[in-house]
Motif scaffolding. Structure first.
Motif, PDB file in Angstrom:
ATOM      1  N   ASN A 284       0.821  -1.217   0.000  1.00  0.00           N
ATOM      2  CA  ASN A 284       0.000   0.000   0.000  1.00  0.00           C
ATOM      3  C   ASN A 284       0.850   1.260   0.000  1.00  0.00           C
ATOM      4  O   ASN A 284       0.467   2.281  -0.577  1.00  0.00           O
ATOM      5  N   ARG A 317      -5.413  -1.808  -0.777  1.00  0.00           N
ATOM      6  CA  ARG A 317      -6.368  -0.790  -1.212  1.00  0.00           C
ATOM      7  C   ARG A 317      -6.477  -0.766  -2.742  1.00  0.00           C
ATOM      8  O   ARG A 317      -5.483  -0.899  -3.444  1.00  0.00           O
ATOM      9  N   LYS A 349      -2.253  14.040  -4.928  1.00  0.00           N
ATOM     10  CA  LYS A 349      -3.412  14.463  -4.146  1.00  0.00           C
ATOM     11  C   LYS A 349      -4.698  13.832  -4.671  1.00  0.00           C
ATOM     12  O   LYS A 349      -5.498  13.288  -3.896  1.00  0.00           O
ATOM     13  N   GLU A 352      -4.672   9.964  -4.091  1.00  0.00           N
ATOM     14  CA  GLU A 352      -4.914   9.595  -2.695  1.00  0.00           C
ATOM     15  C   GLU A 352      -6.368   9.820  -2.317  1.00  0.00           C
ATOM     16  O   GLU A 352      -6.954   9.013  -1.573  1.00  0.00           O
ATOM     17  N   ALA A 353      -6.982  10.876  -2.831  1.00  0.00           N
ATOM     18  CA  ALA A 353      -8.399  11.106  -2.549  1.00  0.00           C
ATOM     19  C   ALA A 353      -9.245   9.967  -3.104  1.00  0.00           C
ATOM     20  O   ALA A 353     -10.173   9.479  -2.442  1.00  0.00           O
ATOM     21  N   MET A 355      -8.228   6.858  -3.694  1.00  0.00           N
ATOM     22  CA  MET A 355      -7.949   5.650  -2.921  1.00  0.00           C
ATOM     23  C   MET A 355      -8.643   5.697  -1.563  1.00  0.00           C
ATOM     24  O   MET A 355      -9.162   4.677  -1.074  1.00  0.00           O
ATOM     25  N   SER A 356      -8.688   6.860  -0.946  1.00  0.00           N
ATOM     26  CA  SER A 356      -9.302   6.984   0.383  1.00  0.00           C
ATOM     27  C   SER A 356     -10.812   6.776   0.338  1.00  0.00           C
ATOM     28  O   SER A 356     -11.411   6.326   1.315  1.00  0.00           O
ATOM     29  N   GLU A 357     -11.413   7.118  -0.787  1.00  0.00           N
ATOM     30  CA  GLU A 357     -12.862   7.001  -0.923  1.00  0.00           C
ATOM     31  C   GLU A 357     -13.285   5.671  -1.534  1.00  0.00           C
ATOM     32  O   GLU A 357     -14.478   5.449  -1.808  1.00  0.00           O
TER      33      GLU A 357
END
Length: 620
Positions: A284, A317, A349, A352-353, A355-357
């Motif tokens: 990850n 992820r 940025k 990552e957004a 991947m986070s969602e």
């Protein structure tokens, strides 16, 4: 700029207009309600169907007065759709459509239902990047391999800037051209870059056939030596469609020291990759973007969903996107997935957004389609070899069990040859001459011309697309040229021109010779290269010391003079295709012209800078 849009749309639009020539028809007519009328003329046919991706196979009706076969289908959403006509059981491309689907096997034309500027791949009034065709020596195949390269709009104007690279691989039986001509990655990226939704990047589209796939050992070193790239894992991405998605994920996951952005479109890959799946925390950290997309109606959906679940179970992820309205395993999905992922590449940025969602894999229902060896065998039957070269000659084969008569039509022959049928319904004919000639040919099946479905090389004609016979052992065939330097070929869609720039000397001053190749009647800007072999011939003769560095173009003399200074003794050489009845004679004339150039004494121009190492923005 408006000229650019108009001329490009004329080239690419598949909603054909009625021309003034006799017997020409508008083969696809798109209506305002989203329906499409297909038209086809064939007086020999007994039954005609049209097979289009949004509607499947549908019978066409013949008008007793005009003789035109027609049907109206839809409505369908604006997009690009492969289609073909089925004539008495034989699949053929639309002979009135200049645009086709590049593939090793099946032969389809392309229909574009316009989106009015609303689709990601629409051709808009924005700066456009450049497409180059490159050839490079591969140690893996011990021969020359091919790739198509997209360069962003500023690549030619900002000679100091370096760019990240996205390696983008097409699917089973696709060629290196598909992500360009069908996936429209260049136009999608042009639009995203212009609206500042994506980073500028180089896109490399290799020939993904497994027997020719040489990404790490040969292609990447070639790209990094010949283009201005940023060579680290943070600036490399890899992705692909179908089999190309598998190749992308496997190469990316087994080389996380080289790639940090991974994309799979309608695919999955091995669940047995050491040091990746069982070390989730470390994996990850290394992956900036792990993106997976598939249609729920795709025949690979079950396998792709299982892979998504596998990653979740391992704690790795990944972003997951499912579609339900793009006809499954199709290039409508491939383009859609591209438009969703390109804005995330090389953008920490945004990646990552996403991947986070990310959401978990959809729950299994037990009814998912699964890809099996039986499905593979049905979709991709063992091909018939045609043309088949041997010391005795070249054999052409075509399977048509129900055909009454099949002939071989060849531009080298004064009349067609009747082919012979075997017990399996395969028709064949052997030519003992012309073994090392290059020429166009087709099959005539009960009066209907058909391109060879087993030959991936098509003549890019304005009308009917002939197949091309080109012996792979010929010295003027890229496949047999060995470890030599190659030039690059590009096509200017604004001016409808082809350009080739040969390799330049690594040191010293060189002014390249200019050669104008005038296309013949029915040719396109690609014909002198894809059938005439102008780039391969020049590469071979230059490597053998038989000619001098040159620029070859189908451009007008005015455009050529704009590139090169007016110098006595340096006038462009001109070769007109229509002066020769066959491509074999055209090629021989070009070989002679290039050899004669090699014997000429170059005029001296003191004080002029050299063109090697950067002519026209090229880094030779």
């Amino acid at each position: 700029m408006k000229k650019l849009i108009v001329s490009t749309i004329l080239l690419w639009s598949l909603t054909l207009t009625v021309w003034a020539q006799p017997n020409r028809i508008s083969s696809t007519v798109c209506h305002t309600d989203g329906t499409v009328t297909f038209n086809y003329r064939n007086d020999n046919a007994k039954e005609v169907l049209v097979d289009v991706q949004f509607a499947g196979r549908n019978p066409m009706t013949r008008d007793s007065v005009t003789g035109l076969w027609s049907v109206t289908l839809g409505p369908a959403a604006p997009d690009m759709y492969p289609y073909c006509f089925i004539v008495d059981g034989i699949s053929i491309m639309d002979p009135e459509n200049p645009q086709y689907f590049p593939n090793e096997g099946f032969k389809n034309s392309l229909l574009e239902i316009p989106g009015g500027g609303t689709l990601p791949h629409d051709i808009c009034d924005v700066p456009h990047g450049r497409i180059e065709y490159v050839h490079y020596y591969s140690k893996v195949v011990d021969g020359t391999n091919n790739a198509v390269v997209y360069l962003p709009p500023t690549y030619q104007t900002d000679q100091q800037k370096r760019y990240p690279v996205f390696y983008l691989i097409s699917g089973t039986t696709d060629t290196e051209e598909v992500y360009y001509k069908v996936g429209r990655v260049n136009y999608i990226l042009d639009n995203l870059i212009a609206s500042k939704q994506a980073k500028e990047m180089i896109v490399v589209m290799p020939y993904g056939n497994p027997s020719h796939f040489d990404l790490l050992s040969d292609l990447m070193p070639y790209i990094e030596q010949n283009y201005r790239t940023v060579n680290n894992r943070e600036h490399r991405a890899i992705g692909g469609f179908s089999r190309g998605g598998n190749q992308a994920l496997y190469n990316g996951l087994t080389n996380l020291d080289k790639f940090s952005y991974l994309c799979s479109y309608s695919s999955f890959t091995s669940t047995d990759i050491p040091d990746v799946y069982d070390h989730a925390a470390e994996t990850n950290k290394q992956i900036r973007l792990f993106w997976l997309g598939v249609g729920t109606d795709d025949f690979l959906y079950g396998n792709a969903r299982d892979y998504m679940q596998f990653l979740d179970d391992k704690g790795i992820r990944s972003v997951k996107l499912l579609t339900t309205d793009k006809f499954g395993h199709t290039w409508m999905n491939a383009k859609y997935f591209l438009a969703k992922t390109l804005p995330l590449l090389f953008n920490k940025k945004a990646a990552e957004a996403a991947m986070s969602e990310a959401q978990p894999a959809p729950a299994a229902t037990g009814n998912e389609k699964q890809f099996t060896p039986e499905v593979m065998a049905r979709m991709f039957p063992r091909p018939i070899i045609s043309p088949d070269y041997s010391d005795e000659g070249v054999t052409f084969r075509f399977k048509a069990p129900k055909a009454q008569r099949v002939e071989l039509e060849c531009e080298m022959l004064p009349e067609n040859i009747t082919m012979q049928r075997d017990s399996d319904g395969v028709w064949s004919a052997t030519l003992n001459d012309y073994l090392f000639d290059t020429y166009r040919y087709c099959f005539v099946v009960d009066g209907t011309r058909v391109a060879d479905p087993n030959n991936m090389y098509l003549s890019p004609d304005q009308g009917f697309k002939y197949s091309v016979a080109d012996n792979p052992t010929s010295p003027f065939n890229f496949a047999s040229q060995g470890n030599i330097r190659h030039g690059r070929t590009s096509y200017d869609l604004e001016r409808n021109e082809g350009w080739y720039i040969s390799p330049m000397p690594r040191q010293g001053m060189t002014i390249p010779r200019m050669i104008q190749l005038v296309p013949g009647e029915g040719d396109t800007m690609e014909s002198w290269f894809k059938v005439g072999g102008a780039d391969a011939i020049a590469d071979r003769l230059l490597a053998d010391g038989k000619t001098k560095p040159c620029i070859i173009t189908t451009s007008s003399l005015d455009a050529m003079q704009g590139m090169m200074p007016q110098m006595p003794g340096f006038e462009p050489k001109v070769l007109r295709a229509d002066d020769y009845p066959t491509w074999t004679l055209r090629r021989r004339a070009l070989i002679k012209l290039l050899i004669d150039l090699g014997k000429e004494q170059a005029p001296a121009f003191p004080g002029m800078g050299g063109f090697g190492g950067g002519f026209g923005g090229h880094d030779f």
